[in-house]
Design a protein around this motif. Structure first.
Motif, PDB file in Angstrom:
ATOM      1  N   VAL A   1      34.208 -23.094   3.574  1.00 31.83           N
ATOM      2  CA  VAL A   1      32.868 -23.513   4.020  1.00 31.83           C
ATOM      3  C   VAL A   1      32.551 -22.925   5.392  1.00 31.83           C
ATOM      4  O   VAL A   1      31.451 -22.408   5.634  1.00 31.83           O
ATOM      5  CB  VAL A   1      32.768 -25.052   4.045  1.00 31.83           C
ATOM      6  CG1 VAL A   1      31.448 -25.488   4.693  1.00 31.83           C
ATOM      7  CG2 VAL A   1      32.869 -25.620   2.635  1.00 31.83           C
ATOM      8  N   GLN A   2      33.520 -22.985   6.302  1.00 30.23           N
ATOM      9  CA  GLN A   2      33.294 -22.455   7.647  1.00 30.23           C
ATOM     10  C   GLN A   2      33.019 -20.956   7.625  1.00 30.23           C
ATOM     11  O   GLN A   2      32.143 -20.464   8.340  1.00 30.23           O
ATOM     12  CB  GLN A   2      34.501 -22.767   8.534  1.00 30.23           C
ATOM     13  CG  GLN A   2      34.656 -24.230   8.887  1.00 30.23           C
ATOM     14  CD  GLN A   2      36.022 -24.554   9.476  1.00 30.23           C
ATOM     15  OE1 GLN A   2      36.801 -23.654   9.795  1.00 30.23           O
ATOM     16  NE2 GLN A   2      36.322 -25.837   9.617  1.00 30.23           N
ATOM     17  N   GLU A   3      33.755 -20.220   6.796  1.00 27.30           N
ATOM     18  CA  GLU A   3      33.555 -18.768   6.747  1.00 27.30           C
ATOM     19  C   GLU A   3      32.248 -18.395   6.051  1.00 27.30           C
ATOM     20  O   GLU A   3      31.599 -17.419   6.433  1.00 27.30           O
ATOM     21  CB  GLU A   3      34.739 -18.081   6.069  1.00 27.30           C
ATOM     22  CG  GLU A   3      36.025 -18.130   6.879  1.00 27.30           C
ATOM     23  CD  GLU A   3      35.851 -17.597   8.294  1.00 27.30           C
ATOM     24  OE1 GLU A   3      35.123 -16.601   8.481  1.00 27.30           O
ATOM     25  OE2 GLU A   3      36.431 -18.181   9.217  1.00 27.30           O
ATOM     26  N   ILE A   4      31.861 -19.174   5.022  1.00 26.60           N
ATOM     27  CA  ILE A   4      30.543 -18.939   4.409  1.00 26.60           C
ATOM     28  C   ILE A   4      29.448 -19.132   5.442  1.00 26.60           C
ATOM     29  O   ILE A   4      28.546 -18.306   5.598  1.00 26.60           O
ATOM     30  CB  ILE A   4      30.318 -19.879   3.204  1.00 26.60           C
ATOM     31  CG1 ILE A   4      31.252 -19.525   2.047  1.00 26.60           C
ATOM     32  CG2 ILE A   4      28.861 -19.810   2.745  1.00 26.60           C
ATOM     33  CD1 ILE A   4      31.182 -20.495   0.880  1.00 26.60           C
ATOM     34  N   ASN A   5      29.538 -20.237   6.180  1.00 30.17           N
ATOM     35  CA  ASN A   5      28.505 -20.529   7.179  1.00 30.17           C
ATOM     36  C   ASN A   5      28.519 -19.510   8.313  1.00 30.17           C
ATOM     37  O   ASN A   5      27.463 -19.093   8.801  1.00 30.17           O
ATOM     38  CB  ASN A   5      28.704 -21.938   7.744  1.00 30.17           C
ATOM     39  CG  ASN A   5      28.343 -23.024   6.748  1.00 30.17           C
ATOM     40  OD1 ASN A   5      27.570 -22.777   5.815  1.00 30.17           O
ATOM     41  ND2 ASN A   5      28.902 -24.214   6.915  1.00 30.17           N
ATOM     42  N   ARG A   6      29.700 -19.092   8.720  1.00 33.26           N
ATOM     43  CA  ARG A   6      29.793 -18.133   9.822  1.00 33.26           C
ATOM     44  C   ARG A   6      29.157 -16.803   9.442  1.00 33.26           C
ATOM     45  O   ARG A   6      28.395 -16.204  10.207  1.00 33.26           O
ATOM     46  CB  ARG A   6      31.264 -17.933  10.203  1.00 33.26           C
ATOM     47  CG  ARG A   6      31.523 -17.904  11.692  1.00 33.26           C
ATOM     48  CD  ARG A   6      32.976 -18.208  11.998  1.00 33.26           C
ATOM     49  NE  ARG A   6      33.896 -17.262  11.411  1.00 33.26           N
ATOM     50  CZ  ARG A   6      34.195 -16.066  11.939  1.00 33.26           C
ATOM     51  NH1 ARG A   6      33.608 -15.674  13.051  1.00 33.26           N
ATOM     52  NH2 ARG A   6      35.059 -15.278  11.360  1.00 33.26           N
ATOM     53  N   TYR A   7      29.473 -16.332   8.233  1.00 33.61           N
ATOM     54  CA  TYR A   7      28.934 -15.045   7.788  1.00 33.61           C
ATOM     55  C   TYR A   7      27.436 -15.157   7.514  1.00 33.61           C
ATOM     56  O   TYR A   7      26.640 -14.317   7.950  1.00 33.61           O
ATOM     57  CB  TYR A   7      29.665 -14.585   6.531  1.00 33.61           C
ATOM     58  CG  TYR A   7      29.300 -13.178   6.109  1.00 33.61           C
ATOM     59  CD1 TYR A   7      30.040 -12.085   6.537  1.00 33.61           C
ATOM     60  CD2 TYR A   7      28.194 -12.937   5.287  1.00 33.61           C
ATOM     61  CE1 TYR A   7      29.707 -10.788   6.169  1.00 33.61           C
ATOM     62  CE2 TYR A   7      27.850 -11.650   4.913  1.00 33.61           C
ATOM     63  CZ  TYR A   7      28.610 -10.585   5.350  1.00 33.61           C
ATOM     64  OH  TYR A   7      28.262  -9.309   4.990  1.00 33.61           O
ATOM     65  N   ALA A   8      27.041 -16.198   6.786  1.00 34.41           N
ATOM     66  CA  ALA A   8      25.629 -16.346   6.436  1.00 34.41           C
ATOM     67  C   ALA A   8      24.775 -16.589   7.680  1.00 34.41           C
ATOM     68  O   ALA A   8      23.642 -16.107   7.760  1.00 34.41           O
ATOM     69  CB  ALA A   8      25.462 -17.492   5.440  1.00 34.41           C
TER      70      ALA A   8
ATOM     71  N   LYS B   1      32.508 -10.659  -0.907  1.00 31.13           N
ATOM     72  CA  LYS B   1      33.798 -10.022  -0.645  1.00 31.13           C
ATOM     73  C   LYS B   1      34.166 -10.156   0.836  1.00 31.13           C
ATOM     74  O   LYS B   1      35.322 -10.446   1.175  1.00 31.13           O
ATOM     75  CB  LYS B   1      33.760  -8.550  -1.024  1.00 31.13           C
ATOM     76  CG  LYS B   1      35.086  -7.826  -0.771  1.00 31.13           C
ATOM     77  CD  LYS B   1      35.021  -6.364  -1.104  1.00 31.13           C
ATOM     78  CE  LYS B   1      36.403  -5.704  -0.936  1.00 31.13           C
ATOM     79  NZ  LYS B   1      36.966  -5.894   0.418  1.00 31.13           N
ATOM     80  N   ASN B   2      33.207  -9.939   1.726  1.00 30.54           N
ATOM     81  CA  ASN B   2      33.488 -10.059   3.154  1.00 30.54           C
ATOM     82  C   ASN B   2      33.905 -11.483   3.513  1.00 30.54           C
ATOM     83  O   ASN B   2      34.790 -11.691   4.352  1.00 30.54           O
ATOM     84  CB  ASN B   2      32.262  -9.648   3.972  1.00 30.54           C
ATOM     85  CG  ASN B   2      31.981  -8.156   3.894  1.00 30.54           C
ATOM     86  OD1 ASN B   2      32.867  -7.373   3.591  1.00 30.54           O
ATOM     87  ND2 ASN B   2      30.743  -7.766   4.151  1.00 30.54           N
ATOM     88  N   ILE B   3      33.276 -12.462   2.866  1.00 33.62           N
ATOM     89  CA  ILE B   3      33.622 -13.859   3.138  1.00 33.62           C
ATOM     90  C   ILE B   3      35.038 -14.158   2.656  1.00 33.62           C
ATOM     91  O   ILE B   3      35.843 -14.777   3.377  1.00 33.62           O
ATOM     92  CB  ILE B   3      32.602 -14.803   2.465  1.00 33.62           C
ATOM     93  CG1 ILE B   3      31.257 -14.722   3.201  1.00 33.62           C
ATOM     94  CG2 ILE B   3      33.112 -16.250   2.463  1.00 33.62           C
ATOM     95  CD1 ILE B   3      30.124 -15.395   2.456  1.00 33.62           C
ATOM     96  N   THR B   4      35.361 -13.730   1.427  1.00 37.23           N
ATOM     97  CA  THR B   4      36.712 -14.005   0.924  1.00 37.23           C
ATOM     98  C   THR B   4      37.768 -13.267   1.747  1.00 37.23           C
ATOM     99  O   THR B   4      38.871 -13.784   1.946  1.00 37.23           O
ATOM    100  CB  THR B   4      36.827 -13.603  -0.561  1.00 37.23           C
ATOM    101  OG1 THR B   4      36.441 -12.234  -0.725  1.00 37.23           O
ATOM    102  CG2 THR B   4      35.929 -14.482  -1.420  1.00 37.23           C
ATOM    103  N   ASP B   5      37.446 -12.069   2.218  1.00 32.49           N
ATOM    104  CA  ASP B   5      38.382 -11.371   3.104  1.00 32.49           C
ATOM    105  C   ASP B   5      38.602 -12.168   4.385  1.00 32.49           C
ATOM    106  O   ASP B   5      39.731 -12.261   4.889  1.00 32.49           O
ATOM    107  CB  ASP B   5      37.854  -9.972   3.448  1.00 32.49           C
ATOM    108  CG  ASP B   5      38.001  -8.996   2.287  1.00 32.49           C
ATOM    109  OD1 ASP B   5      38.740  -9.321   1.337  1.00 32.49           O
ATOM    110  OD2 ASP B   5      37.380  -7.923   2.341  1.00 32.49           O
TER     111      ASP B   5
END
Length: 644
Positions: A600-607, A549-553
């Motif tokens: 992809v960038q937001e997944i990588n940034r959060y993870a 949810k945080n990633i999609t936000d």
């Protein structure tokens, strides 16, 4: 600002009809308590470090000056007048408190009278007085009287807290729960509440500051108790479905919600301009965007178009090593919001939750945290709340080093940031900052919807810029071959920062990314992106649905990857003062489509941030275990050596 259309005006003449009754109640009445305990009993329960209650003293010559016998008599005027160090004259603050109480009682009686006429209570009261109340409706009559009592008490507490809010100081008083909550009818309910208020003033109010704090604290506690009762009480539809506005006080009664004055907090911090924040490109850019997003809040609709469209950041976490610029980032963002609110004439409230809010008394730390949350989320202001050094303030569950006060704060923040009753209106945002985010409770950290990596200056140009900035102008050292602040050009720097997350940064995540990519190819479909997310979860079980949810936000925020024009902030008529629907349409026109690269960038940034926290947390735990083993080994050697 235009008035909210669904509220009725509570006329001044309707309130004036009840002033005589209100005056008689504060002057004196008899009440035999049913539930509450007398202050003499409370005094015995207080800690030895708290001063004993002052004796009742009348300011009328010739009257007995000792404490009244326990007949149940309540004389608030005399009680308030005696809340000082022996001055025979009433102080201006004492007069203000009595005026507020009288006004609040009159407003409460006017609202309940209005409510009775809108429901069947008015007809049933008249039938009861005439002795013709049908037996079949007695149960309904009793429920309506109980509803009237709850409404009377809540409106009284609400109006009292509202009218005294401008008189509050730094002084705080812990009044405890309100016990004498009676639901026979409105008048009996007021008798019980005013009796208990009289007891609290006697026990706690030794001067003006403590008097105001005591009455305001009692009002807040009364509202909480009544709202809890009302959540399961019947026959309240006539009250909860309507709203009343008192023009003279700009006070609105809206169900069992507390009203508060739209007052700004006077800031004493040193503001920073964006060009004075060197490095931290993504964090700076997101903070600048968020400051403008807050200004899109519509006070009439009590909603922000960004919150409705899905691009609003309600909570974020800024983490980085000591000295990388977290405080500077706070100063920059608070300065921008303060400036924008000043241009628009909006009330702005900034508040920080610090370590001084941790209290040794059980429950007090949680109350401090809840008061902080309530002050910032107040829908009548633009709010910015910060929690600096959250790793020290909020305890980590399961950590034996966490105090009960720290764990109370953790529980309040978790419930407030993503609880069942959390409502995101878009008028406020909360920033959590830490040098050691790995020490923050995992569940609390995951309630941060966005991550601001505060990494400070990184490049050679960054270090030259920050040196030139901090050196000031009192020198003749030449700048040399360097274009000052060119590297801080925000859009260019941010684009480079986002592109750098096309691949992960942390070693553990790089391994997952390479393995998944080699198996399924480029991450260019929803199915492949979901497979990558599952791979991350297999490597780190803490990567749950909340993380998705945080990633999609964050992706939705990227779709809003634009800054509202500066002129919209400088000239409010261009945007801020327009209607909600028009503002929403203007924002939608600027929205960008979501791309695979963004996701992809937001997944990588959060993870990356989660892997970074987990690695640090595990390393800290391992080092702690090793040190404990070494200490035990050394202790064993000394013990055996001593035996020999």
């Amino acid at each position: 600002m235009s008035q909210i259309s669904d509220r009725m005006e509570l006329r001044e003449e309707d309130i004036a009809k009840h002033v005589v009754m209100a005056q008689s109640l504060i002057e004196g009445f008899d009440h035999a308590p049913r539930i509450g305990k007398r202050a003499i009993a409370r005094e015995a329960e207080r800690s030895s470090g708290i001063g004993t209650r002052r004796r009742f003293r009348s300011t009328t010559p010739g009257l007995v000056t000792q404490r009244r016998a326990p007949t149940g008599a309540v004389q608030l005027v005399s009680r308030v007048q005696g809340a000082d160090d022996g001055d025979v004259l009433m102080t201006p603050m004492q007069a203000a408190v009595l005026h507020a109480l009288r006004r609040a009682i009159a407003i409460a009686l006017a609202v309940t009278e209005n409510m009775a006429e809108q429901s069947s209570l008015g007809d049933l009261k008249r039938a009861n007085l005439e002795g013709v109340l049908p037996a079949a409706r007695k149960a309904e009559f009793g429920e309506l009287l109980a509803a009237e009592a709850l409404v009377t008490l809540h409106v009284f507490g609400n109006a009292t807290a509202y009218l005294l809010s401008s008189h509050l100081t730094e002084v705080t008083v812990e009044v405890g729960d309100v016990d004498e909550v009676l639901t026979d009818n409105g008048q009996t309910a007021l008798h019980g509440a005013l009796w208990e208020l009289d007891q609290d003033i006697a026990a706690h109010a030794q001067d003006d500051g403590r008097l105001v704090a005591t009455v305001a604290g009692f009002a807040e506690s009364l509202m909480e108790k009544v709202a809890l009762r009302a959540s399961t009480a019947p026959r309240l539809e006539a009250f909860t479905a309507a709203a009343w506005h008192v023009e003279a006080d700009d006070f609105t009664v809206r169900g069992f919600s507390a009203a508060s004055r739209a007052k700004s907090t006077t800031l004493t911090m040193t503001f920073k301009k964006p060009n004075e924040v060197v490095g931290n490109h993504i964090a700076k850019y997101q903070a600048m965007k968020l400051a403008k997003m807050l200004m899109a809040y519509d006070f009439e609709r009590r909603l922000n178009p960004f919150a409705e469209l899905g691009g609003f950041i309600f909570t974020f976490m800024g983490d980085g090593a000591p000295g990388t610029g977290k405080t500077t980032l706070i100063q920059m963002m608070a300065g921008l919001i303060s400036e924008y609110c000043g241009n628009a004439g909006y009330p702005f409230r900034y508040q920080n939750l610090g370590t001084d809010n941790i209290d040794s008394y059980q429950g007090k730390s949680g109350q401090n945290a809840k008061a902080f949350i309530n002050n910032v989320i107040d829908p009548s202001v633009i709010g910015f709340g910060t929690i600096d050094d959250i790793d020290q303030l909020a305890g980590k569950r399961g950590d034996r080093q966490s105090s009960s006060g720290q764990l109370e704060i953790t529980a309040v923040l978790m419930e407030s940031f993503a609880g069942a009753n959390t409502v995101v209106r878009g008028n406020c945002t909360f920033g959590m900052f830490s040098n050691y985010p790995e020490n923050v409770d995992d569940a609390l950290r995951q309630r941060a919807g966005a991550r601001f990596l505060v990494d400070g200056p990184q490049t050679q140009d960054d270090y030259i810029d920050i040196l030139a900035l901090l050196m000031g102008n009192n020198h003749d050292i030449p700048l040399g071959s360097h274009d000052i602040f060119a590297a801080q050009e925000i859009k260019k720097a941010v684009a480079a920062s986002f592109e750098s997350h096309a691949r992960p940064h942390e070693a553990g995540l790089i391994e997952v990314y390479d393995r998944v990519s080699s198996q399924i190819g480029a991450l260019d479909t929803i199915a492949k992106l979901g497979t990558y997310l599952k791979g991350i979860q297999m490597a780190d079980p803490r990567f749950t649905g909340r993380a998705i949810k945080n990633i999609t936000d964050a992706v939705k925020v990227r779709a809003m990857d634009f800054e509202l024009p500066d002129e919209w902030m400088e000239q409010p008529d261009l945007f801020l003062f327009k209607g909600y629907d028009e503002k929403k349409a203007m924002i939608e026109d600027m929205r960008k489509p979501i791309t695979v690269d963004m996701v992809v960038q937001e997944i990588n940034r959060y993870a990356d941030s989660e892997f970074r926290y987990a690695d640090k947390s595990d390393e800290v735990a391992i080092e702690g275990a090793v040190r404990e083993m070494q200490r035990m080994e050394e202790a064993k050697k000394r013990y055996l050596g001593g035996e020999g």
